[in-house]
Design a protein around this motif. Structure first.
Motif, PDB file in Angstrom:
ATOM      1  N   GLY A 161      62.596  38.527  11.141  1.00  0.00           N
ATOM      2  CA  GLY A 161      62.828  38.382  12.575  1.00  0.00           C
ATOM      3  C   GLY A 161      63.704  37.187  12.848  1.00  0.00           C
ATOM      4  N   GLN A 162      64.417  37.237  13.978  1.00  0.00           N
ATOM      5  CA  GLN A 162      65.241  36.089  14.349  1.00  0.00           C
ATOM      6  C   GLN A 162      65.470  36.086  15.856  1.00  0.00           C
ATOM      7  N   THR A 163      66.076  35.026  16.350  1.00  0.00           N
ATOM      8  CA  THR A 163      66.242  34.938  17.798  1.00  0.00           C
ATOM      9  C   THR A 163      67.351  35.871  18.278  1.00  0.00           C
ATOM     10  N   LEU A 164      67.123  36.435  19.449  1.00  0.00           N
ATOM     11  CA  LEU A 164      68.120  37.334  20.033  1.00  0.00           C
ATOM     12  C   LEU A 164      69.076  36.560  20.929  1.00  0.00           C
ATOM     13  N   ASP A 165      68.719  35.314  21.245  1.00  0.00           N
ATOM     14  CA  ASP A 165      69.610  34.505  22.105  1.00  0.00           C
ATOM     15  C   ASP A 165      69.581  33.038  21.665  1.00  0.00           C
ATOM     16  N   ASP A 166      68.901  32.170  22.407  1.00  0.00           N
ATOM     17  CA  ASP A 166      68.885  30.742  22.047  1.00  0.00           C
ATOM     18  C   ASP A 166      68.015  30.482  20.818  1.00  0.00           C
ATOM     19  N   GLY A 210      58.087  43.196  17.936  1.00  0.00           N
ATOM     20  CA  GLY A 210      58.206  42.827  16.525  1.00  0.00           C
ATOM     21  C   GLY A 210      58.320  41.332  16.304  1.00  0.00           C
ATOM     22  N   LEU A 211      59.131  40.963  15.321  1.00  0.00           N
ATOM     23  CA  LEU A 211      59.178  39.561  14.899  1.00  0.00           C
ATOM     24  C   LEU A 211      60.400  38.811  15.413  1.00  0.00           C
ATOM     25  N   GLU A 254      53.323  28.434  21.403  1.00  0.00           N
ATOM     26  CA  GLU A 254      52.592  29.699  21.472  1.00  0.00           C
ATOM     27  C   GLU A 254      53.463  30.848  20.969  1.00  0.00           C
ATOM     28  N   ILE A 255      54.723  30.844  21.410  1.00  0.00           N
ATOM     29  CA  ILE A 255      55.652  31.907  20.989  1.00  0.00           C
ATOM     30  C   ILE A 255      55.808  31.877  19.462  1.00  0.00           C
ATOM     31  N   LEU A 256      56.026  30.688  18.918  1.00  0.00           N
ATOM     32  CA  LEU A 256      56.225  30.566  17.462  1.00  0.00           C
ATOM     33  C   LEU A 256      54.975  30.996  16.689  1.00  0.00           C
ATOM     34  N   MET A 257      53.825  30.534  17.124  1.00  0.00           N
ATOM     35  CA  MET A 257      52.592  30.832  16.384  1.00  0.00           C
ATOM     36  C   MET A 257      52.228  32.308  16.478  1.00  0.00           C
ATOM     37  N   GLN A 258      52.465  32.909  17.643  1.00  0.00           N
ATOM     38  CA  GLN A 258      52.174  34.350  17.782  1.00  0.00           C
ATOM     39  C   GLN A 258      52.992  35.163  16.784  1.00  0.00           C
ATOM     40  N   LYS A 259      54.276  34.816  16.667  1.00  0.00           N
ATOM     41  CA  LYS A 259      55.149  35.558  15.752  1.00  0.00           C
ATOM     42  C   LYS A 259      54.749  35.312  14.298  1.00  0.00           C
ATOM     43  N   LEU A 260      54.377  34.072  14.004  1.00  0.00           N
ATOM     44  CA  LEU A 260      53.959  33.772  12.629  1.00  0.00           C
ATOM     45  C   LEU A 260      52.708  34.571  12.267  1.00  0.00           C
ATOM     46  N   LEU A 262      51.746  37.359  13.513  1.00  0.00           N
ATOM     47  CA  LEU A 262      52.133  38.765  13.359  1.00  0.00           C
ATOM     48  C   LEU A 262      52.768  38.985  11.983  1.00  0.00           C
ATOM     49  N   ALA A 263      53.615  38.060  11.573  1.00  0.00           N
ATOM     50  CA  ALA A 263      54.283  38.185  10.267  1.00  0.00           C
ATOM     51  C   ALA A 263      53.256  38.136   9.138  1.00  0.00           C
ATOM     52  N   VAL A 264      52.263  37.253   9.278  1.00  0.00           N
ATOM     53  CA  VAL A 264      51.211  37.156   8.253  1.00  0.00           C
ATOM     54  C   VAL A 264      50.421  38.470   8.213  1.00  0.00           C
ATOM     55  N   ASN A 265      50.082  39.014   9.382  1.00  0.00           N
ATOM     56  CA  ASN A 265      49.331  40.268   9.427  1.00  0.00           C
ATOM     57  C   ASN A 265      50.128  41.417   8.818  1.00  0.00           C
ATOM     58  N   GLN A 266      51.420  41.442   9.090  1.00  0.00           N
ATOM     59  CA  GLN A 266      52.260  42.544   8.592  1.00  0.00           C
ATOM     60  C   GLN A 266      52.471  42.484   7.092  1.00  0.00           C
ATOM     61  N   THR A 267      52.599  41.277   6.555  1.00  0.00           N
ATOM     62  CA  THR A 267      52.959  41.136   5.130  1.00  0.00           C
ATOM     63  C   THR A 267      51.767  40.800   4.246  1.00  0.00           C
TER      64      THR A 267
END
Ligand code: KG4
Ligand code: ZN
Length: 340
Positions: A161-166, A210-211, A254-260, A262-267
């Motif tokens: 996953g990566q940023t779509l803007d900033d 997603g991520l 919060e945004i960063l930790m939520q994505k992390l 999710l990534a841990v759960n997925q992988t």
């Protein structure tokens, strides 16, 4: 020719820091960084000025790196440089310099991807840092990038996953600018946030599947919030600075930790390695320590000097590629847009 002692000179010039480092194998002998103060007055990096400053800095910075390492240029085994991604005018300075010096010394040239370097900075051999084991999740958080990457080995990296803007650093810096704080405002938000109430103001979190990440909406909502509040009370910012900073930082974390999570759960991977300038943030460090206790993660943050842009991280990738005989040709060019 590989020997027991290989000396790699590394050069980084992708954005606004001119840096050179000398490594003996995977150990850093010197890591010199010339930070360009000129951009401060503009509230962000001005590409043309960055390029010019690199041209002025590169020779003295390389000299200093060699002198600090106590190495003569004739002892060098190879030269590694950042090929991209980054600002074209900036990259060109490091790329041209590295090519010329390698040609002059008749030693191999090694191209390095800047984002791979942020990730592999964890493998610099330093008693003050421990190394993640493969596979691990790397989250790179800087003023230019925000990515979650699955790292299967040194050379097998997959962007999840990566940023779509900033980038996340921009989210910090642009929010700070709206509050009238000087550039780069990230460290100041961190400082004030430590004494503020993170629940004082609520900012919406973006809904991105997603991520991937998005931070531009947050910036807009902070802008409207500040404008509305200042209209009612012209002293609103100064009276509430700590609480505003704490609330902004809380939302970003919060945004960063939520994505992390999710990534841990997925992988199923719980080895988490953070890098980039924003890894200096005290809030993210606290959250990661918490996750070690509550979620059983193992987390890794390199020494601060290897988090922000630096040539030592280019050098470690250079060394790992050197061991593989992975060399670049003399006709190689810089690549401003360069995917992992
Ligand atoms: O990695 P870096 O030095 O340069 C880039 O490649 O962009 O990252 C710089 C970014 C800036 O946006 C800066 O505000 C942010 O890292 N930063 C922080 C902190 N220290 C640096 N952001 C939040 N909290 C900090 N303590
Ligand atoms: Zn960087």
């Amino acid at each position: 020719m590989k020997s027991q002692e290989n000396f790699i000179l590394a050069i980084e010039s992708s954005c606004d820091d001119t840096s050179a480092a000398v490594l003996r194998n995977d150990k850093v002998l010197s890591n010199v960084v010339a930070t360009q103060a000129i951009h401060q007055q503009y509230g962000g990096v001005v590409p043309e000025l960055a390029s010019r400053a690199h041209q002025q800095n590169i020779v003295p910075v390389v000299h200093q790196a060699l002198a600090k390492a106590n190495i003569d240029k004739n002892q060098l085994s190879a030269i590694a440089f950042t090929r991209g991604p980054g600002l074209m005018g900036s990259l060109l300075v490091g790329t041209s310099f590295a090519k010329s010096l390698a040609l002059g010394l008749d030693i191999p040239l090694i191209e390095v991807h800047h984002m791979q370097a942020h990730i592999l900075a964890h493998f610099i051999n330093d008693e003050k840092q421990s190394q993640p084991s493969f596979p691990f999740l790397a989250m790179t958080l800087s003023g230019g990038h925000t990515q979650i990457v699955q790292v299967n080995n040194y050379f097998d990296l997959q962007i999840l996953g990566q940023t779509l803007d900033d980038a996340v650093g921009e989210a910090f810096d642009k929010s700070a600018k709206l509050l009238g704080l000087p550039y780069p405002g990230g460290p100041l938000i961190d400082k004030y946030a430590q004494e503020g109430n993170a629940q004082a103001f609520i900012f919406p979190k973006p809904k991105v599947e997603g991520l991937n990440f998005s931070f531009s909406g947050l910036k807009t909502s902070i802008l409207y919030f500040v404008q509305k509040s200042v209209k009612k009370n012209p002293k609103f910012i100064e009276e509430n600075l700590k609480d505003i900073c704490a609330s902004i930082q809380f939302t970003i974390l919060e945004i960063l930790m939520q994505k992390l999570k999710l990534a841990v759960n997925q992988t199923g991977i719980k080895e988490i390695a953070i890098g980039g300038g924003v890894a200096a943030n005290s809030g993210i460090r606290f959250r990661l320590k918490e996750a070690e206790k509550t979620l059983g993660w193992h987390t890794y943050i390199p020494k601060f000097e290897y988090c922000t842009d630096n040539a030592a991280m280019i050098g470690i990738v250079g060394y790992l590629k050197f061991l593989e005989d992975d060399f670049a040709e003399q006709n190689i060019t810089a690549k401003a847009r360069y995917s992992l």
